[in-house]
Structures are given as structure tokens and as C-alpha cells.
Enzyme design. Structure first.
Site, PDB file in Angstrom:
ATOM      1  N   HIS A 163       5.845 -21.583  31.952  1.00 54.91           N
ATOM      2  CA  HIS A 163       4.429 -21.346  32.201  1.00 54.91           C
ATOM      3  C   HIS A 163       3.852 -20.390  31.000  1.00 54.91           C
ATOM      4  O   HIS A 163       4.221 -19.588  30.708  1.00 54.91           O
ATOM      5  CB  HIS A 163       4.605 -20.326  33.407  1.00 54.91           C
ATOM      6  CG  HIS A 163       3.157 -20.032  33.934  1.00 54.91           C
ATOM      7  ND1 HIS A 163       2.693 -19.012  34.761  1.00 54.91           N
ATOM      8  CD2 HIS A 163       1.858 -20.568  33.802  1.00 54.91           C
ATOM      9  CE1 HIS A 163       1.680 -18.792  34.954  1.00 54.91           C
ATOM     10  NE2 HIS A 163       0.972 -19.728  34.564  1.00 54.91           N
ATOM     11  N   ASP A 215      -1.592 -16.206  44.339  1.00 54.27           N
ATOM     12  CA  ASP A 215      -1.623 -15.372  43.132  1.00 54.27           C
ATOM     13  C   ASP A 215      -2.733 -14.440  43.290  1.00 54.27           C
ATOM     14  O   ASP A 215      -3.502 -14.390  44.448  1.00 54.27           O
ATOM     15  CB  ASP A 215      -1.978 -16.125  41.783  1.00 54.27           C
ATOM     16  CG  ASP A 215      -1.912 -15.225  40.522  1.00 54.27           C
ATOM     17  OD1 ASP A 215      -1.092 -14.248  40.569  1.00 54.27           O
ATOM     18  OD2 ASP A 215      -2.304 -15.705  39.509  1.00 54.27           O
ATOM     19  N   ASP A 217      -3.598 -24.403  37.321  1.00 54.93           N
ATOM     20  CA  ASP A 217      -4.312 -22.935  37.601  1.00 54.93           C
ATOM     21  C   ASP A 217      -5.739 -23.119  37.986  1.00 54.93           C
ATOM     22  O   ASP A 217      -5.969 -24.327  38.350  1.00 54.93           O
ATOM     23  CB  ASP A 217      -4.142 -22.280  36.420  1.00 54.93           C
ATOM     24  CG  ASP A 217      -4.140 -20.502  36.711  1.00 54.93           C
ATOM     25  OD1 ASP A 217      -4.935 -20.246  37.457  1.00 54.93           O
ATOM     26  OD2 ASP A 217      -3.071 -19.781  36.145  1.00 54.93           O
ATOM     27  N   ASP A 232       3.249 -12.145  35.274  1.00 53.93           N
ATOM     28  CA  ASP A 232       2.636 -12.317  33.726  1.00 53.93           C
ATOM     29  C   ASP A 232       3.569 -11.457  32.610  1.00 53.93           C
ATOM     30  O   ASP A 232       3.101 -10.399  32.230  1.00 53.93           O
ATOM     31  CB  ASP A 232       1.273 -11.839  33.855  1.00 53.93           C
ATOM     32  CG  ASP A 232       0.280 -12.683  34.648  1.00 53.93           C
ATOM     33  OD1 ASP A 232       0.913 -13.600  35.360  1.00 53.93           O
ATOM     34  OD2 ASP A 232      -0.826 -12.321  34.724  1.00 53.93           O
ATOM     35  N   ARG A 244       2.835 -13.765  44.105  1.00 53.81           N
ATOM     36  CA  ARG A 244       3.169 -12.964  43.118  1.00 53.81           C
ATOM     37  C   ARG A 244       3.516 -11.604  43.781  1.00 53.81           C
ATOM     38  O   ARG A 244       4.486 -10.912  43.325  1.00 53.81           O
ATOM     39  CB  ARG A 244       2.045 -12.885  42.221  1.00 53.81           C
ATOM     40  CG  ARG A 244       2.105 -11.992  40.842  1.00 53.81           C
ATOM     41  CD  ARG A 244       1.115 -12.201  39.902  1.00 53.81           C
ATOM     42  NE  ARG A 244      -0.008 -11.561  40.384  1.00 53.81           N
ATOM     43  CZ  ARG A 244      -1.332 -11.205  39.645  1.00 53.81           C
ATOM     44  NH1 ARG A 244      -1.375 -12.103  38.596  1.00 53.81           N
ATOM     45  NH2 ARG A 244      -2.227 -10.606  40.087  1.00 53.81           N
ATOM     46  N   GLU A 248      -2.736  -9.051  45.122  1.00 53.33           N
ATOM     47  CA  GLU A 248      -2.225  -7.423  45.458  1.00 53.33           C
ATOM     48  C   GLU A 248      -3.115  -6.740  46.427  1.00 53.33           C
ATOM     49  O   GLU A 248      -2.557  -5.678  47.005  1.00 53.33           O
ATOM     50  CB  GLU A 248      -2.237  -6.751  44.166  1.00 53.33           C
ATOM     51  CG  GLU A 248      -1.022  -7.422  43.118  1.00 53.33           C
ATOM     52  CD  GLU A 248      -1.088  -8.823  42.399  1.00 53.33           C
ATOM     53  OE1 GLU A 248      -2.326  -9.232  42.338  1.00 53.33           O
ATOM     54  OE2 GLU A 248      -0.036  -9.664  42.656  1.00 53.33           O
TER      55      GLU A 248
END
Ligand code: NAG
Ligand code: NAG
Ligand code: NAG
Ligand code: NAG
Ligand code: NAG
Ligand code: NAG
Length: 890
Positions: free
Chosen positions: A673, A512, A388, A615, A599, A515
Site C-alpha cells: 500500500h 478508514d 482509495d 499509515d 483502521r 477515529e
């Protein structure tokens, strides 16, 4: 690195040849002839007020005329005047959740003249009916275009006459009409009929006579920022729409409302989540299935209504009403039609099918290294290590922290030397802080991601045409406009910089926060009060509670992008980022198949990226809901999909993590994860298998080894999805469309046509009840047979339930136990991709001879491994061609 481009694996792996002299004991599973689906929904009537006033039992579809009351049902009691003022009807409804104020039947549009037929369809002009005084500013005249795109695909587009409207760019999604001139009224599988007043279109299947949809309903509205249309569907067997945490695979039709608008929110509420998938599947009473896509990227919601007359009302906030209807012979068939139209799923490299470890919150390089070493030592099969933004300097992309992550490229090289792979996260938010940039430049003088992007003008612009600044992990951030073709070279350049110059040889990219996320609401300066940031109608999206803001946790809606205003293209952000990231990897690793995992998504993003569930939390319910999400995204064209094994948020537990591995070993994408913790003082425990000790390793390793053995099967399924469109992780009814009981099952799933998985989803449970559809089922571990029906399976902690369906031959591969990674990839040789082992379920004796491609296999290579299962080893069959197996009946 990714796989070299390979020849396709054999379509079905191995074909079984039958002749008079050979007998296959494979039992052909019976497909139910009578595909009759019993509608099981009894309508429960709740009476709010039985005393004085008349309560209506709804006979037909009704469409809410006061949607603004949706969150205050108590106000319905007193809304009669308001309702009548809008020209609508007001009645108390017996149905809990049904609107009391609804459009009259003479509301909507009517045709202006003749319906014009053309060789490809129809054109219809519409005008508002006099009674339609209810919506302010709605367009008085509309154009309707109905196009027969193929014999089983139809497009219905409704837009205002002579007005520019935003439409999803064909660069994002282009569903073209077949060039076949013979898609005409005679050859199409459907019949189109019209109702003139109020205007509506109905589509009827010619073969079964089922009316697949009918839009002849009141409440058609097209205005600048509010568009509404309702469709009556054939029955209540409704599936799909996303992205949400659905708690059942089959929709609860009782006035549920689902909003769609991409949003950074984990799967633990009923709100809109990361993806925007405006598509449903309806399974008709005879087992045929249709899908309907609304090609519209604006913030929207759908409201479902139950029996009698099940229907869906769409409400969207911009664009046009552009529907694509797909008519399939079965759920599987319609999924393939849908995916062929929106774009076939990408074919990931073979190594991606292995098991992966990831965590947000590795302390430093030593922490990550010890995870790698202890799982290697524990002989956990393990192909991918993920990182990450922990590894970055202050979360700035394309860097690594030389203090905490000293010699990080060497660790990545070591992974590669061991045949493993490294994948990094890549957030779109580009840090602008000049002090951090200077800090990075003291190590890499060329580093100038933000500055170079400013010079080229590749960032999303605000209403004043300046660079829009939000806030993500690096602090203040700018957002690349991936819809702009100019952004591509810039993006590729920095990905290449990271790999070649910084020296972190990532094999794949994980995109990631796309959005896109902004922790600052809208921007660091907030958002202006205008029609985009504060539209007149805000769908029931997360964040809308506060002050009606669509920009909550994202950027301002008046942001400007190449494809349009952020208001219109918000839900396409990740789609465009996936496109440009895919192409960047193609360019950095020529000749290799890129792997991007995203994502957020839109319809068709599966062409460029795989996805994971986001998540989730370490709870037993989350584990169950992951199955539903994976099934849905498989329909949507994302077959390579998985949820975070053991859960991302919350501290996982030993038992949950064991059971989740036994499930996750059968996710098409299998990654453990872990999150970081709720804050710095509360860190979640490590959850990689070795961190729990040897007992844990012994419990989960058999499931992971089973996964590795069947990778050739999984790879073949993914290849089929890539070439023809298919779902890999599927609900039972996909394989058994005539079985009404299978329709509701979402605690079990099929992996391809041959595997049925019945996971344990409850704490402390040592048995699980599952449903076995028609056919004969073999327990993979014991060879025991299970007959159709509802069965309880004893499942101690060391057991997992994988059943193989009679009638299927499955290609296996012995994992390389010495290396515990997928071997063909390190060799980089397509020809090494072989399957060695074949198991024939249902054969309870050793055949006196067995031939593969007409060559007899030595008896030493054939054994009876269970009472019912014959195994052939050492076959070395290339996956690039079909093979024929035959054996004697004695
Ligand atoms: C319709 O298509 C069929 C082929 O599917 C063709 O034979 C027929 O001539 C077409 N009819 C018209 C009116 O074009
Ligand atoms: C569609 O619905 C309208 C209104 O209820 C009805 O008049 C029409 O017959 C329906 N069309 C079909 C094909 O069922
Ligand atoms: C950068 O550093 C200077 C000097 O320490 C400081 O004044 C300035 O506020 C810093 N800028 C940011 C964005 O933090
Ligand atoms: C807005 O900014 C872009 C990039 O800096 C520039 O190319 C464009 O001409 C500007 N547009 C207007 C209307 O100022
Ligand atoms: C997480 O769980 C482990 C054991 O399962 C425990 O040792 C640890 O204290 C827990 N962490 C927190 C922050 O509660
Ligand atoms: C039989 O197995 C051996 C060793 O596993 C292998 O070398 C040989 O090729 C196999 N023979 C056939 C015909 O599959």
C-alpha cells in the site's frame, strides 16, 4: 464477492498416526519442563542530585499525586509546597522518571461494613478515608462488585454508589457471566482476598500461589471526570496495551506512560494511535499468563513502574472502573480466554488471504489499469486491487468520477472476470456541500446520502442538537451515528446503491478515518468551553499539548450519540461503524462471509473487522515495529492483520521494498500500500512489484509464491482463531513460554505453531542473527537444519528465512500458476478447497509406502525434495475433514 459460508477446514489439517509398524521421524519438540523465567531487569539507578538532600530508593509502589507535572520534570524540584498542600508525600526519587510527590498510604477508600459474599462473588461498600482531602469532588461512597464469571475469569467493578454513570453499551461489548452455577469459591482457579484500609483486592492463583494482581495501594480515586486505580502485577513481563508504536514487544517498565484514545495518527510517535485497546498480558514466572481488560472507553492513560514491585496506574476520565481478569495456563491459553470473552475474530473469506495492491494517489483509471496489467503480465500472484477515495467525485462516498475514472465499473468487472477482487475505501465523513451533491445528482438523481441522513436524524448531533459538522476529504462533513440502530438501514441502503446502482461491485469494504477524523478541530465552528471539551484532567494524549484539547483532529466531545456523549463513546466510533458495515455486507451479499477492514478499533472489534497497521512509513524501523504491532493486535483478537508493505508515507527504495515483501508475504494480511506523496508536486514512486522491473519481480515472487502455497495452513490458523480464539502471528514466547530468552524477541515471529520467520530488517544486511528456541528447525528453502540457540543466517537479497518446526505437518496448496490467484473462490465451490501437497520435514529417505486415509499413494507422487524433506503431491484432500497420514519406516 465473499466466500460462500463453508464447512470448517480440518482442525489441524492432517493428523499423523503412529503405530508400532509405522514410524514418524517427526521430531517431537521438547517443551521445557522447568518453566523458570529469569528476571533480567537490573534496576539502573540514576541519581539526580547526590549532594545534599536525601534520595529515596523506592521500596514499594508509589502513585503520582501531581500528574500535571508529567511534562515538566524540572518543576518537581520546586513542587514540595504544592505537594504538601494536596496532603501527599514529597521525596527525591533515585529512580529516573519516578514521581517525587506521591499519595500517602492512608489515602483512598475503606470498607464501610462487612464484605458480603454471594453465590457468585462479593459486594463491598466503600467510603472515603478522612485523609482523602486531595481530590476535589471525588465520590464519598463506592460500590464494589466482584463476580466470578467463569472458573478462570473474574470481574471487578467499582462505581460510585447510587449515581448514574456511563458504561460501555452491552451492544458494543458484552462479557457475560457463565451460566454455570458451579463457578464458586471452590471451583474457581483463583482466590480473592481483601484489604480493608486502604481498600484493595488481591487475586491469587490457587495452583501456583502467584498473586496475579493486588490493588491494595494508595491513590484510588473516583470522581466525575478522573478515576484512578493502581494494580501491582506479578513481575515485569508486561505486554499489550494499544494502539501505540511500541519499540519492543515486552514493555519497558521504567515509568513509561501510554495513553489510549482513538486518534488519526500514524505509527511514528509514542502517542496514542488509531485503536483503543485497554488490555495487557502479564507472563508469570512459571510461564502461565494472565490478561486484564479495563472495560472503559474514556480517554485514559497507564503509567508503568518497574522493579521492585512492578505496577500499573490507570487514569481514566469517565465511566466506571470495570476490570476483567483472565487466568490462563499459558500465553496462548489466556489469549483464547480473552478472545472468547470479547468476541471471537471474524473469519475472512479465503481470497482475502491473497496478495493485494493499493495506492492512494492513482492518477486516473489508466494509472490503475496499467498497474493491474503490468503485475498480471509479470505473473505476480495477486487477488485484490484496492481503491482509495481517488475514484470518487470530490471524495463523496458511493460515487465514481466519470471523467477521470470513465467506465470504472467495467474495470472492476474485468478484475472479477480474472478471478480478482476489488475493495474500496469508505470514510464515515459524509460530504454536505450542496453543489457537489447537485453535481452527483446530475448523474444519479437518487443520490442523497447527506439529505436522507438528515431526514432520518442519523448524524452525530452537536451540543445544540444540530448536526455536528466537521471537515474531512469531501470538505464539510456530517458523521453518521453508527451507535444508533436507525442508522443501519440507511447505511446498508447506500452501500447497496453503490454496488447495484452505481455498479461498482466491491467485494469488501475498508473503513478508514473512523477515529473519527476531523481536520477542523472539533467542528467547523470549534467547540464550546465546557467540562466535556475541556475536562479537568486530560490524559497524555496527542493533541493535548496545545490547549488540553481532546477534540484535536476529531469532533467535539460534547457531541451527542445514541450510546452516549462523544466524550464517553469517542473510542467506540469505529467499533460501531464496523458492526453496521459488517451487517450491511451480510445483507447485500446474503450467505457470504463479509469482509470489513478497519483502521480504528476498540476491544472486541475483531468480531466485525480485520485491521491493518495504518499509515506507516517507508523506513527500516517501521518495518521492525510492524512486527510488534501485529503481535499485539493478534493478542487483542485481530489475527488477520498486516502493515503496508514497502511503507505508506515516504518514497520507498528497491531494497527496502524487496525485504518488506519477504516479510509481508508472511503477514496474515498481505498488502502493498503506497501513499500519494507529500503534496501534489512530490509524488511517491509506484511501488507495485512490476513497477520496479524484472529483477525486482524475480526477487519477491518466491516469497509470494511461498505464501500462496501455505494458504491452507494460514486459513486453518485463522479458522482456529475464529472458533476458539488464538493468535496467528505470534511472538516466540507464545510457543515457548518457559524460554526467558524468547520473551524479548520481536525481530522474528512465529506464524502459527510451525513457522519461524527471521526477516532482514537492516539496509545492506546480507545476514541476520536470529534466535532458535528448543527443537529442530528446517529451512523451508533448502531443507537445512538449524539447532536451537542464536544463529547467524546468510541472507542475500534473494533469500528469505522461513523455518519449519519439527513435529508439525503443514498443508500446502500449489498455486495455480496459470492464473496466479486463489482458485477455489472463482469456482465458488467449497469442495474445491483442497490441499494437494504435503511436505514432511525430517524424513531423509523415501518410505517404501505411504498411506493417506489408509489408501496407498503411488510412488510417483512421492519424492525427496531436499535431503530432509519428503513431498507428496496430487493428494487433493478436502479441507473440510481431517486426514490421516502413515508411512513405513524403511
Ligand atoms: C461448588 O462447585 C462444585 C463443582 O465445581 C460443586 O461440587 C460444589 O457443590 C459447589 N459448592 C457450593 C457451595 O455450591
Ligand atoms: C496485597 O497488598 C496488601 C498491601 O501491601 C497486603 O497487605 C496484602 O497482603 C496483599 N495481598 C496478597 C494476597 O498478597
Ligand atoms: C455553490 O455554488 C454557488 C454558486 O456558484 C456559490 O455561490 C456557493 O458558494 C457554492 N456553495 C458552496 C458550499 O461552495
Ligand atoms: C434532537 O434532534 C433529534 C433529531 O432531529 C430529535 O429527534 C430530538 O427530539 C431532538 N432532541 C431535543 C432535546 O430537541
Ligand atoms: C522516488 O524515488 C525514485 C527512485 O527510487 C526517484 O526516481 C524519484 O525521483 C523519487 N521521488 C521523489 C519525489 O523524490
Ligand atoms: C498422484 O498424482 C496425480 C497427478 O499429480 C494425481 O492425479 C493422483 O490423484 C495422485 N494420487 C494420489 C493417490 O494422491
Amino acid at each position: 464477492m465473499s466466500d460462500p459460508i463453508q464447512q470448517p477446514p480440518a482442525k489441524t489439517g492432517v493428523r499423523t498416526q503412529r503405530s508400532k509398524r509405522t514410524r514418524t521421524l517427526i521430531l517431537v519438540s521438547l517443551i521445557c519442563g522447568a518453566l523458570v523465567v529469569a528476571l533480567t531487569t537490573g534496576l539502573v539507578l540514576h541519581f539526580r542530585n547526590k549532594t545534599n538532600e536525601e534520595v529515596q530508593h523506592r521500596q514499594d509502589v508509589i502513585v503520582d499525586c501531581l500528574p500535571e507535572l508529567r511534562r515538566q520534570p524540572e518543576k518537581m524540584e520546586n513542587s514540595e509546597t504544592q505537594c504538601q498542600f494536596k496532603g501527599c508525600l514529597w521525596r527525591r526519587q533515585a529512580d529516573e522518571g519516578a514521581p517525587w510527590c506521591y499519595y500517602p498510604s492512608n489515602h483512598g477508600y475503606r470498607t464501610t461494613g462487612n464484605i458480603q459474599a454471594s453465590t457468585t462473588g462479593y459486594r463491598v461498600g466503600l467510603q472515603q478515608m478522612d485523609a482523602t482531602a486531595v481530590e476535589d469532588n471525588s465520590f464519598s461512597h463506592l460500590d464494589v462488585e466482584v463476580t466470578r464469571q467463569t472458573t478462570n475469569r473474574l470481574r471487578i467493578k467499582i462505581s460510585p454508589k447510587d449515581k448514574y454513570r456511563f458504561e460501555v453499551s452491552p451492544d458494543a461489548l458484552n462479557i457475560e457471566k457463565s451460566s454455570d452455577l458451579f463457578v464458586n469459591e471452590t471451583s474457581a482457579a483463583y482466590k480473592i482476598t481483601f484489604t480493608e484500609s486502604p481498600f484493595g483486592i488481591a487475586v491469587t492463583r490457587k495452583d501456583s500461589g502467584v498473586v496475579v494482581l493486588n490493588t491494595s495501594l494508595p491513590g484510588l480515586v473516583l470522581s466525575d471526570q478522573f478515576l484512578q486505580m493502581s494494580v501491582r502485577i506479578s513481575n515485569e513481563n508486561l505486554f499489550g496495551f494499544g494502539e501505540h508504536r511500541h519499540q519492543s514487544i515486552r514493555h519497558d517498565m521504567r515509568w513509561k506512560r501510554w495513553s489510549m484514545f482513538t486518534r488519526d495518527s500514524g505509527p511514528n510517535s509514542d502517542w496514542n494511535l488509531y485503536g483503543h485497546q485497554p488490555v495487557y498480558m502479564n507472563v508469570e514466572d512459571d510461564g502461565k499468563a494472565n490478561m486484564l481488560l479495563l472495560k472503559n472507553s474514556n480517554a485514559m492513560e497507564v503509567v508503568l513502574q518497574p522493579h521492585p514491585e512492578p505496577a500499573i496506574t490507570y487514569k481514566t476520565t469517565g465511566g466506571v472502573l470495570d476490570f476483567y481478569l483472565f487466568l490462563g495456563d499459558s500465553p496462548k491459553h489466556v489469549v483464547s480466554l480473552y478472545q472468547q470473552a470479547v468476541g471471537l475474530p471474524m473469519f475472512p473469506p479465503y481470497w482475502s488471504l491473497g496478495y493485494h495492491l493499493c495506492r492512494w494517489g492513482y492518477e486516473d483509471i489508466n494509472d490503475m489499469r496499467s498497474v493491474i496489467l503490468r503485475n498480471r503480465a509479470a505473473e505476480i500472484p495477486y487477488d485484490g486491487q484496492w481503491g482509495d477515495f481517488d475514484t470518487f467525485i470530490k471524495a463523496f462516498v458511493f460515487t465514481y468520477d466519470k471523467t477521470k475514472w470513465k467506465n470504472f465499473p467495467a474495470l472492476v468487472d474485468d478484475l472479477r472476470a480474472n478471478g480478482q477482487h476489488f475493495i474500496t475505501i469508505l470514510d464515515p465523513g459524509i460530504g454536505v456541500d450542496e453543489n457537489v451533491t447537485r453535481e452527483v445528482q446530475s448523474i444519479y438523481p437518487e443520490y442523497d446520502v447527506f439529505g436522507s441522513g438528515e431526514t432520518l436524524g442519523v448524524f452525530v448531533r452537536n451540543a445544540d442538537n444540530g448536526t455536528l459538522l466537521g471537515e474531512v476529504w469531501p470538505g464539510v462533513t456530517a458523521y453518521p451515528d453508527f451507535t444508533n440502530p436507525e442508522t443501519q438501514d440507511w447505511w446498508t441502503r447506500w452501500i447497496r446503491f453503490y454496488i447495484e446502482h452505481v455498479g461498482v461491485k466491491v467485494d469488501a469494504l475498508w473503513i478508514d478515518m473512523n477515529e473519527p477524523t476531523s481536520f477542523a478541530r472539533g467542528s467547523i465552528e470549534g467547540c464550546r468551553r465546557n467540562k466535556w471539551n475541556f475536562p479537568p484532567y486530560v490524559p497524555d494524549v496527542d493533541g493535548s499539548r496545545a490547549d488540553g484539547a481532546l477534540f484535536d483532529k476529531t469532533i467535539c466531545m460534547d457531541g451527542q450519540q445514541y450510546w452516549g456523549r462523544h466524550y464517553d463513546v469517542h473510542s467506540l466510533y469505529a467499533h460501531s461503524m464496523a458492526m453496521q458495515t459488517y451487517r450491511a455486507l451480510e445483507s447485500v451479499y446474503p450467505g457470504k462471509r463479509p469482509w470489513v477492514m478497519t483502521r480504528s478499533s476498540y476491544a472486541g472489534t475483531g468480531r466485525f473487522a480485520t485491521k491493518w497497521q495504518g499509515d506507516n512509513r517507508a523506513t527500516w524501523d517501521d518495518m521492525h515495529y510492524s512486527i510488534i504491532s501485529l503481535m499485539e493486535f493478534n493478542m487483542f483478537g485481530f489475527p488477520m492483520n498486516g502493515a503496508d508493505i514497502c511503507g505508506f508515507w515516504l518514497n520507498t527504495t528497491f531494497e527496502l521494498c524487496v525485504r518488506w515483501h519477504q516479510l509481508g508475504a508472511f503477514y496474515p494480511f498481505s498488502r502493498n500500500h503506497n501513499g500519494r506523496g507529500d503534496d501534489n508536486s512530490y509524488k511517491f514512486r509506484h511501488q507495485d512489484p512490476a513497477s520496479f522491473g524484472q529483477t525486482f519481480v524475480d526477487l519477491v515472487k518466491p516469497a509470494l509464491m511461498t505464501r500462496y502455497r501455505f494458504l491452507p495452513y494460514l486459513y486453518t490458523l485463522l479458522y482456529d482463531a475464529h472458533t476458539e480464539g488464538a493468535s496467528v502471528f505470534q511472538p516466540l514466547f507464545f510457543e515457548f513460554p518457559g524460554d526467558s530468552q524468547a520473551m524479548n524477541i520481536d525481530q522474528q515471529f512465529m506464524l502459527g505453531p510451525a513457522f519461524l520467520v527471521t526477516p532482514v530488517l537492516k539496509q545492506g544486511a546480507r545476514s541476520v542473527t536470529g534466535y532458535f528456541p528448543d527443537g529442530l528447525w528446517y529451512d523451508y528453502l533448502t531443507g537445512e537444519t538449524t539447532k536451537p540457540g542464536t544463529r547467524t543466517l546468510v541472507t542475500p537479497l534473494e533469500k528469505f528465512n522461513l523455518h519449519v518446526r519439527a513435529g508439525h505437518v503443514i498443508p500446502w496448496q500449489e498455486p495455480d500458476v496459470g492464473e496466479l490467484i486463489i482458485t477455489p473462490e472463482i469456482q465458488g465451490l467449497a469442495s474445491r478447497l483442497k490441499f494437494d501437497t504435503l511436505e514432511i520435514f525430517g524424513l531423509d529417505f523415501l518410505p517404501s509406502w505411504l498411506k493417506v486415509n489408509d489408501i496407498q499413494v503411488p510412488t510417483a507422487n512421492i519424492s525427496l525434495v531436499h535431503r530432509n524433506v519428503v513431498q507428496c503431491t496430487g493428494l487433493g484432500l478436502p479441507m473440510t475433514s481431517s486426514s490421516t497420514i502413515a508411512w513405513s519406516s524403511y
